[in-house]
Structures are given as structure tokens and as C-alpha cells.
Write an enzyme that holds these catalytic residues in place. Structure first.
Site, PDB file in Angstrom:
ATOM      1  N   SER A 192       0.883  -1.169   0.000  1.00 17.36           N
ATOM      2  CA  SER A 192       0.000   0.000   0.000  1.00 17.36           C
ATOM      3  C   SER A 192       0.916   1.212   0.000  1.00 17.36           C
ATOM      4  O   SER A 192       2.094   1.106   0.362  1.00 17.36           O
ATOM      5  CB  SER A 192      -0.833  -0.016   1.280  1.00 17.36           C
ATOM      6  OG  SER A 192      -1.338   1.289   1.562  1.00 17.36           O
ATOM      7  N   TYR A 207      -2.116  -1.082  10.451  1.00 13.03           N
ATOM      8  CA  TYR A 207      -2.179  -1.277   8.994  1.00 13.03           C
ATOM      9  C   TYR A 207      -0.888  -0.806   8.322  1.00 13.03           C
ATOM     10  O   TYR A 207      -0.276  -1.528   7.539  1.00 13.03           O
ATOM     11  CB  TYR A 207      -3.396  -0.524   8.438  1.00 13.03           C
ATOM     12  CG  TYR A 207      -3.640  -0.751   6.959  1.00 13.03           C
ATOM     13  CD1 TYR A 207      -4.316  -1.880   6.513  1.00 13.03           C
ATOM     14  CD2 TYR A 207      -3.195   0.159   6.011  1.00 13.03           C
ATOM     15  CE1 TYR A 207      -4.538  -2.094   5.152  1.00 13.03           C
ATOM     16  CE2 TYR A 207      -3.414  -0.040   4.658  1.00 13.03           C
ATOM     17  CZ  TYR A 207      -4.095  -1.163   4.231  1.00 13.03           C
ATOM     18  OH  TYR A 207      -4.313  -1.368   2.878  1.00 13.03           O
ATOM     19  N   LYS A 211       1.870  -3.250   6.346  1.00 14.11           N
ATOM     20  CA  LYS A 211       2.188  -3.126   4.916  1.00 14.11           C
ATOM     21  C   LYS A 211       3.678  -2.845   4.697  1.00 14.11           C
ATOM     22  O   LYS A 211       4.268  -3.310   3.724  1.00 14.11           O
ATOM     23  CB  LYS A 211       1.311  -2.041   4.280  1.00 14.11           C
ATOM     24  CG  LYS A 211      -0.174  -2.417   4.243  1.00 14.11           C
ATOM     25  CD  LYS A 211      -0.416  -3.674   3.417  1.00 14.11           C
ATOM     26  CE  LYS A 211      -1.891  -3.998   3.259  1.00 14.11           C
ATOM     27  NZ  LYS A 211      -2.132  -5.152   2.380  1.00 14.11           N
ATOM     28  N   THR A 242     -12.973   1.522  -3.311  1.00 14.53           N
ATOM     29  CA  THR A 242     -13.470   0.186  -2.954  1.00 14.53           C
ATOM     30  C   THR A 242     -14.143   0.233  -1.573  1.00 14.53           C
ATOM     31  O   THR A 242     -13.981   1.204  -0.837  1.00 14.53           O
ATOM     32  CB  THR A 242     -12.311  -0.832  -2.859  1.00 14.53           C
ATOM     33  OG1 THR A 242     -11.461  -0.443  -1.766  1.00 14.53           O
ATOM     34  CG2 THR A 242     -11.483  -0.904  -4.117  1.00 14.53           C
TER      35      THR A 242
HETATM   36  N1  LIG Z   1      -8.686  -0.570  -1.587  1.00 13.66           N
HETATM   37  C1  LIG Z   1      -7.623   0.186  -1.422  1.00 13.66           C
HETATM   38  O1  LIG Z   1      -7.663   1.416  -1.511  1.00 13.66           O
HETATM   39  C2  LIG Z   1      -6.295  -0.442  -1.122  1.00 13.66           C
HETATM   40  C3  LIG Z   1      -5.165   0.367  -1.141  1.00 13.66           C
HETATM   41  C4  LIG Z   1      -3.928  -0.197  -0.844  1.00 13.66           C
HETATM   42  C5  LIG Z   1      -3.828  -1.537  -0.558  1.00 13.66           C
HETATM   43  N2  LIG Z   1      -4.957  -2.292  -0.543  1.00 13.66           N
HETATM   44  C6  LIG Z   1      -4.805  -3.710  -0.227  1.00 13.66           C
HETATM   45  O2  LIG Z   1      -5.305  -4.490  -1.293  1.00 13.66           O
HETATM   46  C7  LIG Z   1      -5.811  -5.726  -0.785  1.00 13.66           C
HETATM   47  C8  LIG Z   1      -7.227  -5.963  -1.295  1.00 13.66           C
HETATM   48  O3  LIG Z   1      -8.052  -4.880  -0.877  1.00 13.66           O
HETATM   49  P1  LIG Z   1      -9.543  -4.663  -1.413  1.00 13.66           P
HETATM   50  O4  LIG Z   1      -9.754  -3.203  -1.573  1.00 13.66           O
HETATM   51  O5  LIG Z   1      -9.832  -5.562  -2.552  1.00 13.66           O
HETATM   52  O6  LIG Z   1     -10.360  -5.072  -0.120  1.00 13.66           O
HETATM   53  P2  LIG Z   1     -11.433  -6.235   0.066  1.00 13.66           P
HETATM   54  O7  LIG Z   1     -11.902  -6.100   1.467  1.00 13.66           O
HETATM   55  O8  LIG Z   1     -12.435  -6.181  -1.019  1.00 13.66           O
HETATM   56  O9  LIG Z   1     -10.556  -7.541  -0.116  1.00 13.66           O
HETATM   57  C9  LIG Z   1      -9.836  -8.141   0.935  1.00 13.66           C
HETATM   58  C10 LIG Z   1     -10.072  -9.627   0.858  1.00 13.66           C
HETATM   59  O10 LIG Z   1      -9.317 -10.286   1.867  1.00 13.66           O
HETATM   60  C11 LIG Z   1     -10.133 -11.305   2.402  1.00 13.66           C
HETATM   61  N3  LIG Z   1      -9.683 -11.670   3.738  1.00 13.66           N
HETATM   62  C12 LIG Z   1      -9.703 -10.903   4.857  1.00 13.66           C
HETATM   63  N4  LIG Z   1      -9.270 -11.606   5.905  1.00 13.66           N
HETATM   64  C13 LIG Z   1      -8.949 -12.844   5.449  1.00 13.66           C
HETATM   65  C14 LIG Z   1      -8.441 -14.029   6.062  1.00 13.66           C
HETATM   66  N5  LIG Z   1      -8.160 -14.071   7.371  1.00 13.66           N
HETATM   67  N6  LIG Z   1      -8.227 -15.114   5.269  1.00 13.66           N
HETATM   68  C15 LIG Z   1      -8.506 -15.075   3.956  1.00 13.66           C
HETATM   69  N7  LIG Z   1      -8.990 -13.995   3.318  1.00 13.66           N
HETATM   70  C16 LIG Z   1      -9.207 -12.889   4.064  1.00 13.66           C
HETATM   71  C17 LIG Z   1     -11.534 -10.692   2.427  1.00 13.66           C
HETATM   72  O11 LIG Z   1     -12.541 -11.665   2.583  1.00 13.66           O
HETATM   73  C18 LIG Z   1     -11.551 -10.002   1.078  1.00 13.66           C
HETATM   74  O12 LIG Z   1     -11.978 -10.847   0.054  1.00 13.66           O
HETATM   75  C19 LIG Z   1      -5.712  -5.631   0.743  1.00 13.66           C
HETATM   76  O13 LIG Z   1      -4.537  -6.291   1.154  1.00 13.66           O
HETATM   77  C20 LIG Z   1      -5.587  -4.140   0.994  1.00 13.66           C
HETATM   78  O14 LIG Z   1      -4.915  -3.848   2.170  1.00 13.66           O
HETATM   79  C21 LIG Z   1      -6.182  -1.784  -0.824  1.00 13.66           C
HETATM   80  O1  LIG Z   2      -3.158   3.592   2.036  1.00 14.36           O
HETATM   81  C1  LIG Z   2      -4.248   3.341   1.251  1.00 14.36           C
HETATM   82  C2  LIG Z   2      -4.799   1.981   1.503  1.00 14.36           C
HETATM   83  O2  LIG Z   2      -3.843   1.123   1.992  1.00 14.36           O
HETATM   84  C3  LIG Z   2      -6.061   1.807   2.210  1.00 14.36           C
HETATM   85  O3  LIG Z   2      -7.036   1.947   1.239  1.00 14.36           O
HETATM   86  C4  LIG Z   2      -6.415   2.665   3.326  1.00 14.36           C
HETATM   87  O4  LIG Z   2      -5.405   2.813   4.251  1.00 14.36           O
HETATM   88  C5  LIG Z   2      -7.627   2.146   4.010  1.00 14.36           C
HETATM   89  O5  LIG Z   2      -8.096   3.054   4.922  1.00 14.36           O
END
Ligand SMILES: NC(=O)c1ccc[n+]([C@@H]2O[C@H](COP(=O)([O-])OP(=O)(O)OC[C@H]3O[C@@H](n4cnc5c(N)ncnc54)[C@H](O)[C@@H]3O)[C@@H](O)[C@H]2O)c1
Ligand SMILES: OC[C@@H](O)C(O)[C@H](O)CO
Length: 302
Positions: A192, A207, A211, A242
Site C-alpha cells: 500500500s 495497517y 504493509k 473500494t
Molecule cells: N482498496 C484500497 O484502496 C487499497 C489500497 C492499498 C492496498 N490495498 C490492499 O489491497 C488488498 C485488497 O483490498 P480490497 O480493496 O480488494 O479489499 P477487500 O476487502 O475487497 O478484499 C480483501 C479480501 O481479503 C479477504 N480476507 C480478509 N481476511 C482474510 C483471512 N483471514 N483469510 C482469507 N482472506 C481474508 C476478504 O474476505 C476479502 O476478500 C488488501 O490487502 C488491501 O490492504 C487496498
Molecule cells: O493507504 C491506502 C490503503 O492502503 C487503504 O485503502 C487505506 O489505508 C484504508 O483506509
């Protein structure tokens, strides 16, 4: 500068099971491009995704979008690792994927990535079902916004266990399998922008820390597993539009996030897929390991 041969001897002496320039190592074997291809075919070949992929958090928003990209670029099988409740809420999106790619096996595996017994068991099941694993993409993640001085130990553990320990457990189980297969592989973790700088204004010490740990996990495994032909990289999305960024006070943060972004907006998950395909493709990504690609609309430049 040590030659490849002397480096290999040195590596073998220190860690005997390693084989940097073994003919079976796809990272050191000569790069072959088929001849007599059209320009279009060369492009397709360059960005082709080969083999079967395990995708953790694959029923989540970014996971599902990335799976579509892997399938569009030729992945031969997809094993989705996720929890039952997310399989239920994403059922129609998963059905659509299966309908759009009827020739590819897409299988679901209930797994809590925090549980090493479950993780190892499911990886074995994937090997039994598909025969081999070439790719691991780790998207399973949770977020929490709690002030550091008020955070309970359980909350710290919840976030670190899924995001960091879960990524490690899956990588170790799949990495062992890839090493045994002797045909290399590719691992992509999700970090992230918070791995690079602290999220603001939401308080996310667990968090952010998890990361940053994943970023270094990727680099550490890249260093250790190149001799086995395994590339390990990470992807750092910025704020994507998202559900992860809704609720828990996050909806109100969106104005601040976008005001600090040169493009003035959040990202669309499809905008991550170019980086996902580049890092996972056997040819285009062949000399890329131990790096992190930030896809954030310039959100970390100021
Ligand atoms: N959405 C953002 O802005 C963003 C930004 C940076 C990083 N991320 C990272 O990207 C990844 C996906 O995020 P997203 O936006 O698709 O969120 P999301 O919540 O849609 O997806 C996360 C997934 O992880 C699964 N999960 C959670 N705990 C689990 C466990 N114990 N075992 C197995 N699966 C588990 C959830 O069921 C879900 O399907 C995450 O690691 C998140 O930290 C997201
Ligand atoms: O830093 C951006 C992401 O990792 C994430 O979407 C955010 O921190 C969630 O609040």
C-alpha cells in the site's frame, strides 16, 4: 565482479540446495522468443500469464479484478483463497468470471490465511486439483483505524496476523511447492502507499506497519528465492474506490485523500491491472524481482 559461475559456486557452498545457474532455472536460462510471429503475437507473448495461480483475498474487490486480468492474459487455472462470508457476498461476480472464461478451471478454497495448518492443507489440495502452481498473488487484507494509545492488543494482532503473517504463511507454503516443482514461479504481494508513508488523517498504525512489513517480506524472499527461479515483488495501490475505504470513518476522509492527490481522485481497481500483469508475466517481468510498484495517481509525490 564475480562471474555467474563463481557466484553460483559461492551460493552452493553457503546454501547447498540453491542452484542459481541450473539449466532448469527460468531466470537464468537463455531468453527465447519464437520466430515468425506478427507484432501482435509478440506483444501477446511478452505479456502472457502462464500456469495456475493461487489468489488470496481473491473474492474481494481488487482480487476479482486482478483475476480477470490474469485470465485475459492466459492463466490456465485459478484457485481463489478466501473466507466463506466473502464467497457468499461475491457469488454473482465469481459466477460471471466462470461464465466469461468457461475453458479455465476457477476453484474456491475456504481458507483463513492466519492459520498455517489450513494454508498448507489448501495449497496441497490445489496441487492435487491443478497439478502445479506457478503464481501466488496475495490480496487478503484487513484495515483498522484506531488511535495507537487506545488500541487493544487484539486489534493490533488482527491486522498484523492477516496482512503480514498471512502473506508470509501463504508464500512459504507456495514457495516450498514451487521449489519442489523446479520450474520457478512468481509471487506478488499487496502492500500500500502506507508502506511508504503514514496514512492521513485516519489513525492506522497497525495497517501501516503491516504493509511496511510486507514490503520487506517481498524483498527478503526475492533475495532468497531467485536461485530457485522464483520472482517476488509487491504492488502498492493508493486510495482505490473500494469498500475497504468505506465505513469506520473512512468515507469522510475521501475529500482529504483526493485533495492531496495530483489527479484529484481515487483509483479505479482496473488501473492496477497493468502493473499486476507486468509483474506476473514470465517474459515482460523476467528480470524484475524485489521491487514494489506504486500505483497511486501520484498520491505519494507530495
Ligand atoms: N482498496 C484500497 O484502496 C487499497 C489500497 C492499498 C492496498 N490495498 C490492499 O489491497 C488488498 C485488497 O483490498 P480490497 O480493496 O480488494 O479489499 P477487500 O476487502 O475487497 O478484499 C480483501 C479480501 O481479503 C479477504 N480476507 C480478509 N481476511 C482474510 C483471512 N483471514 N483469510 C482469507 N482472506 C481474508 C476478504 O474476505 C476479502 O476478500 C488488501 O490487502 C488491501 O490492504 C487496498
Ligand atoms: O493507504 C491506502 C490503503 O492502503 C487503504 O485503502 C487505506 O489505508 C484504508 O483506509
Amino acid at each position: 565482479m564475480a562471474s555467474n559461475e563463481s557466484r553460483n559456486e559461492l551460493t552452493k557452498r553457503i546454501i547447498p540446495q540453491m542452484t542459481l545457474s541450473d539449466a532448469s532455472n527460468p531466470l537464468t536460462a537463455p531468453l527465447k522468443m519464437a520466430e515468425n510471429l506478427t507484432a501482435n503475437e509478440r506483444v501477446q507473448m511478452r505479456f502472457a500469464i502462464e500456469g495456475n495461480a493461487i489468489v488470496t483475498g481473491g473474492a474481494g474487490t481488487i482480487g476479482l479484478s486482478s483475476i480477470r486480468a490474469l485470465l485475459e492474459h492466459g492463466a490456465s487455472g485459478i484457485a481463489i483463497f478466501d473466507v466463506p462470508s466473502t464467497f457468499t457476498s461475491s457469488q454473482s461476480a465469481i459466477d460471471t468470471l466462470k461464465k466469461d472464461f468457461p475453458q479455465v478451471a476457477i476453484r474456491l478454497y475456504d481458507v483463513d490465511v492466519r492459520d498455517d495448518v489450513q494454508v498448507n492443507d489448501r495449497v496441497q489440495r490445489v496441487v492435487n486439483d491443478f497439478g502445479s502452481v506457478s503464481l501466488l498473488l496475495c490480496f487478503a487484507g484487513v484495515v483498522g483505524s484506531v488511535h495507537a494509545h487506545e488500541m487493544k492488543f487484539e486489534e493490533w494482532k488482527r491486522v498484523l496476523d492477516v496482512n503480514l503473517t498471512g502473506s508470509w504463511l501463504c508464500a512459504q507454503a507456495v514457495g516450498k511447492q514451487m521449489i519442489a516443482q523446479k520450474s520457478g514461479g512468481c509471487i506478488l504481494f499487496t502492500c500500500s502507499i502506507s508502506a511508504h508513508r503514514v496514512n492521513f488523517p485516519q489513525p492506522q498504525v497497525a495497517y501501516n506497519t503491516s504493509k511496511a512489513g510486507v514490503l520487506h517480506l517481498a524483498r527478503s524472499l526475492a533475495a532468497e528465492w531467485s536461485p530457485h527461479g522464483i520472482r517476488v515483488n509487491s504492488l502498492s495501490p493508493g486510495y482505490m474506490d473500494t469498500i475497504l475505504n468505506e465505513g469506520d470513518g473512512l468515507t469522510a476522509c475521501r475529500e482529504i485523500w483526493t485533495s492531496r492527490n495530483p489527479m484529484g481522485r481515487m483509483g479505479d481497481v482496473e488501473e492496477l491491472n497493468g502493473a499486476v500483469v507486468l509483474l506476473c508475466s514470465k517474459r515482460a517481468g523476467r528480470y524484475i524481482t524485489g521491487i514494489d510498484i506504486v500505483v497511486d495517481g501520484g498520491g505519494t509525490v507530495f
